[in-house]
Design an enzyme around this catalytic site. Structure first.
Site, PDB file in Angstrom:
ATOM      1  N   GLU A 102      -3.924  -9.025   0.370  1.00  0.00           N
ATOM      2  CA  GLU A 102      -4.355  -8.755   1.746  1.00  0.00           C
ATOM      3  C   GLU A 102      -5.877  -8.713   1.732  1.00  0.00           C
ATOM      4  O   GLU A 102      -6.473  -7.928   0.988  1.00  0.00           O
ATOM      5  CB  GLU A 102      -3.768  -7.440   2.253  1.00  0.00           C
ATOM      6  CG  GLU A 102      -4.044  -7.164   3.728  1.00  0.00           C
ATOM      7  CD  GLU A 102      -3.267  -5.953   4.225  1.00  0.00           C
ATOM      8  OE1 GLU A 102      -2.049  -5.865   3.914  1.00  0.00           O
ATOM      9  OE2 GLU A 102      -3.868  -5.090   4.896  1.00  0.00           O
TER      10      GLU A 102
ATOM     11  N   GLU B 258       0.821  -1.221   0.000  1.00  0.00           N
ATOM     12  CA  GLU B 258       0.000   0.000   0.000  1.00  0.00           C
ATOM     13  C   GLU B 258       0.850   1.265   0.000  1.00  0.00           C
ATOM     14  O   GLU B 258       0.585   2.221   0.730  1.00  0.00           O
ATOM     15  CB  GLU B 258      -0.960  -0.016   1.199  1.00  0.00           C
ATOM     16  CG  GLU B 258      -1.948  -1.168   1.158  1.00  0.00           C
ATOM     17  CD  GLU B 258      -2.861  -1.229   2.375  1.00  0.00           C
ATOM     18  OE1 GLU B 258      -2.770  -0.335   3.245  1.00  0.00           O
ATOM     19  OE2 GLU B 258      -3.664  -2.169   2.468  1.00  0.00           O
TER      20      GLU B 258
END
Length: 810
Positions: free
Chosen positions: A494, A418
């Site tokens: 994720e 991220e």
């Protein structure tokens, strides 16, 4: 130097290589000290500690520890707010010094290997600075030959953690092992071999071993290598002559190889010997596995030619009540629980792992996604890794790749999580830079990246660059990403971020997103999630319905210290996460059995929730997580009806609010509470197969101690995880009890730590008392170094005391 020098080993004149674990004899001081790098500095008043050591886990907890005023943009926050407990509420910020002595025999080369040091490590030997390594998660090594003298030497290490440098609890200190490696001038350097298996099939496999030899360039040497099968027998051999200071390549053929997989984690060993003339100068062992991996567009992932989907979890590096201090027994305990759940893969989020974890995944059979970074050149944290990225990223990547590229468990490299850079116009160039390093140092494995800004990565080319596009959450955009990206598959890098507190059931049982309640807990009905995430059932359906999905890595396998979403904004005393399938005390939540019912195809699952201690007149949702397709619920013998899994229940586009739970759960939404017993009978094809029940608990009566450990090794490090339960006179768990429990340990062991899984509890882990959370807690007993018997005694007000004994053997 006030510390007594420790005699580490004895070496004969003919010894080649020796490795010493620098575990004992360390002196530690919290805070900065002038002159502590000098050899003559008097550290006699410092604390004596054993490494691995995490100075911050001993607390105390405080709301003010690393209080951060930030906007978490990846969670869609647009304005800054006070984040309490974001890094666990523990005092990791500041400086710490470690010192000890070590011995080096005359004529030996000496290298120090640090498996990890948190953080900004500066290392001195005999007052001379020998290396600096800023990234606390990476392993690094220092050749200290020119700084040492024959006999006693003084090692000093300074570490410093800045505030606002992490998004979770990082730990502090020499939290991983430190090694001293002694070699001849001609030797295989640290991480100096590279094993690949270019061709693998059932009948045979080719093995390629590349070995680097350091030493005088003009020196003639001979390298002999045997390949040992898992049984220990030699199955191939090869010898090659050449010059030191170069790399040697040896090719082998292994007939009918035992191929590595999660189900059969077979390991081979390359045993190499280095000769200078007839003198044996060095020996080196490389453990490896023989296996093949493939990522096929439209078809997905295969291991050894067999299609499979990742059933993985993400884990942070802390070990709950042990903090960040690595312990192999604790890691083995975690992996054992995950394996029983049906988990077959681990993502090392978001940093390089401890070598013990990778070795255990090799041995126990779990695939790995190894990941180095949570940020690149653009900051997430004010004092995060972005400060060092330009200068250190390649060096950090090379260390990671060289250290772990021989491990068969590692099937994917990840280059980041991220990262804000994914939305930069030139972000794809940074991604390509890191991916190219992976391809250069290890062309046998593909590269992924955990991407959460889907609009950015679809438009700016970032997502198209990555070998294996990984999406963090955003299930409703899987289909769009698959259609617009060129690779032909999508990995759930994720997933989930379901939040729950063990044993806390909130009615009605309905989906909630970022819900915050007065008790600062989340519901154990496994329907609470964060604003950006979803419940597990959607991820199950994506894996089941689309062949181009590669599987998932769930956030997270275990609760961890820090990041207590959704209670992360001015919600003290929350200081640990609720994302885990298993809580901070290593006690499985109900969600564990939901995953087990889907993932563990080799064993049946039948789990009934919630507890059955309510008020008369309450209407209680009852759920069953089972691998069977149908079940009937009874209250005191009276049927509440049958439920069947709705296997054809449709998934449209994976929206987080889609109700696909009937595919994976059996649910009775409104059961009238009557004290007594609820029971369930499970069916397959109409035939009763199994049953289980939950009873109403009476008055708390005594304590029950349970452990999976049959005994402990007398190594001073082994651990037994002992579950302490408050039960009534019939042995039924008292599911609402929260009394304080006290423990003592004597005999061949010590009390190490305790945890209860309550994210709001401020009891210190290392103190021999703790409150139960919903009737349970965990005590960790550590072995001594001498054989005998260790005894754990547990008491609580108003309850009968319990004692457990375990043999400790050499």
């Amino acid at each position: 130097m006030a510390a007594v020098a420790v005699a580490l080993f004895s070496l004969t004149a003919f010894a080649q290589r020796s490795e010493v674990l620098l575990e004992k004899g360390w002196k530690f001081h919290r805070g900065d000290v002038s002159g502590a790098a000098e050899a003559a500095y008097d550290d006699g008043a410092w604390e004596t500690v054993r490494v691995p050591h995490d100075w911050a886990v001993f607390g105390p907890f405080s709301r003010l520890n690393d209080l951060q005023n930030v906007a978490v943009t990846q969670n869609f926050e647009t304005s800054a707010s006070i984040k309490t407990g974001r890094t666990g509420g523990l005092p990791y910020v500041g400086c710490g010094w470690y010192r000890r002595t070590f011995e080096v025999p005359q004529g030996r080369r000496a290298t120090l290997v640090f498996d990890g040091a948190m953080s900004e490590a500066r290392v001195w030997v005999n007052g001379r600075e020998v290396c600096f390594w800023p990234y606390g998660y990476n392993s690094f090594h220092c050749d200290v030959t020119d700084a040492v003298r024959s006999g006693e030497n003084v090692l000093a290490v300074r570490l410093e953690n800045l505030p606002n440098s992490s998004r979770w609890y990082p730990g502090a200190g020499l939290y991983r092992n430190v090694h001293l490696v002694l070699t001849d001038d001609v030797h295989v350097p640290v991480w100096g071999t590279y094993v690949t298996t270019p061709h693998v099939e059932e009948a045979f496999a080719s093995v390629r071993l590349e070995t680097r030899l350091d030493g005088p360039d003009s020196l003639a040497v001979r390298l002999e290598t045997d390949i040992l099968a898992p049984s220990g027998s030699v199955v191939a051999s090869r010898a090659v002559a050449g010059r030191a200071g170069t790399s040697f390549v040896q090719q082998f053929l292994v007939e009918r190889p035992a191929r590595w997989s999660p189900e059969h984690p077979s390991l081979y060993k390359a045993c190499s010997r280095v000769y200078v003339g007839e003198r044996l100068a060095d020996t080196y062992e490389t453990v490896f596995g023989i296996r093949s991996i493939a990522f096929i567009p439209e078809k997905g992932f295969s291991l050894n030619g067999e299609p499979r989907k990742f059933q993985g979890v993400c884990n942070h590096h802390d070990l709950g009540p042990l903090g960040a201090a690595v312990n192999e027994a604790a890691l083995r305990h975690q992996l054992t629980l995950l394996k029983d759940m049906g988990c077959d893969a681990v993502r090392t989020s978001h940093n390089m792992p401890a070598p013990e974890l990778v070795r255990l995944c090799d041995e126990m059979g779990l695939m790995m996604m190894v990941e180095p970074f949570d940020e690149w050149d653009v900051a997430k944290c004010e004092n995060g890794y972005h400060r060092y990225f330009a200068e250190w990223a390649e060096r950090d990547m090379v260390n990671m790749l060289h250290q772990y590229r021989n491990h068969p468990s590692v099937v994917l490299w990840s280059i980041g999580n991220e990262v804000p850079t994914q939305c930069s116009p030139d972000g794809w160039r940074v991604a390509a830079f890191l991916q190219d390093i992976c391809h250069r140092e290890d062309p046998t494995r593909p590269v992924t990246c955990g991407m959460d800004q889907v609009s950015c990565i679809l438009e700016n080319g970032f997502g198209a660059v990555i070998d294996i596009p990984g999406l963090n959450y955003r299930t409703f955009r899987y289909l769009e990403a698959y259609e617009r990206l060129p690779q032909g598959f999508i990995l759930g890098s994720e997933t989930g971020s379901t939040v729950s507190s063990r044993g806390v059931y909130k009615r009605p049982a309905e989906k909630r997103f970022s819900a915050r309640d007065a008790d600062h807990q989340c519901s154990a009905y496994d329907l609470d999630a964060c604003a950006w995430s979803n419940v597990p059932d959607i991820d199950f359906a994506l894996a089941d319905d689309y062949p181009w999905t590669l599987g998932q890595f769930v956030w997270t396998g275990f609760d961890y210290l820090g990041e207590p979403s959704p209670y992360d904004t001015d919600a003290w005393p929350n200081h640990s996460s609720m994302f885990g399938i298993i809580d901070l005390a290593s006690l499985p939540k109900d969600r564990y059995y939901l995953f087990r019912s889907v993932w563990n195809r080799g064993d049946e699952t039948l789990h009934l929730l919630p507890h059955w201690n309510w008020k008369r007149g309450d209407r209680v949702p009852v759920f069953v997580y089972t691998s069977y397709d149908e079940a009937e619920l009874f209250v005191n013998g009276v049927s509440q009806g049958r439920r069947s899994k709705m296997v054809n229940y449709p998934l449209t586009r994976g929206n987080q609010r889609e109700a696909v739970e009937p595919r994976y759960r059996l649910m009775w939404e409104d059961v009238p509470y009557v004290p007594g017993e609820i029971s369930v009978v499970a069916y397959r094809n109409g035939v009763a197969m199994d049953s289980t029940s939950v009873r109403t608990a009476g008055k708390p009566h005594h304590l029950v101690l349970e452990t999976a450990s049959a005994g402990l090794r007398a190594d001073g490090r082994d651990l037994a995880y002992v579950t302490v339960s408050v039960v009534d006179k019939d042995g039924t768990l008292c599911p609402l009890d929260g009394r304080e429990v006290r423990f003592s340990v004597n005999g061949a062991g010590t009390f190490r730590a305790a945890a209860n899984g309550d994210p709001t509890c401020l009891d210190l882990f290392h103190e021999p008392h703790m409150h139960a959370f919903n009737g349970r807690l965990t005590v960790l007993v550590q072995s001594a170094e001498t054989p005998g018997t260790v005894y754990l005694h547990v008491s609580a007000p108003g309850l009968r005391t319990a004692t457990l004994s375990l043999p400790v053997s050499g």
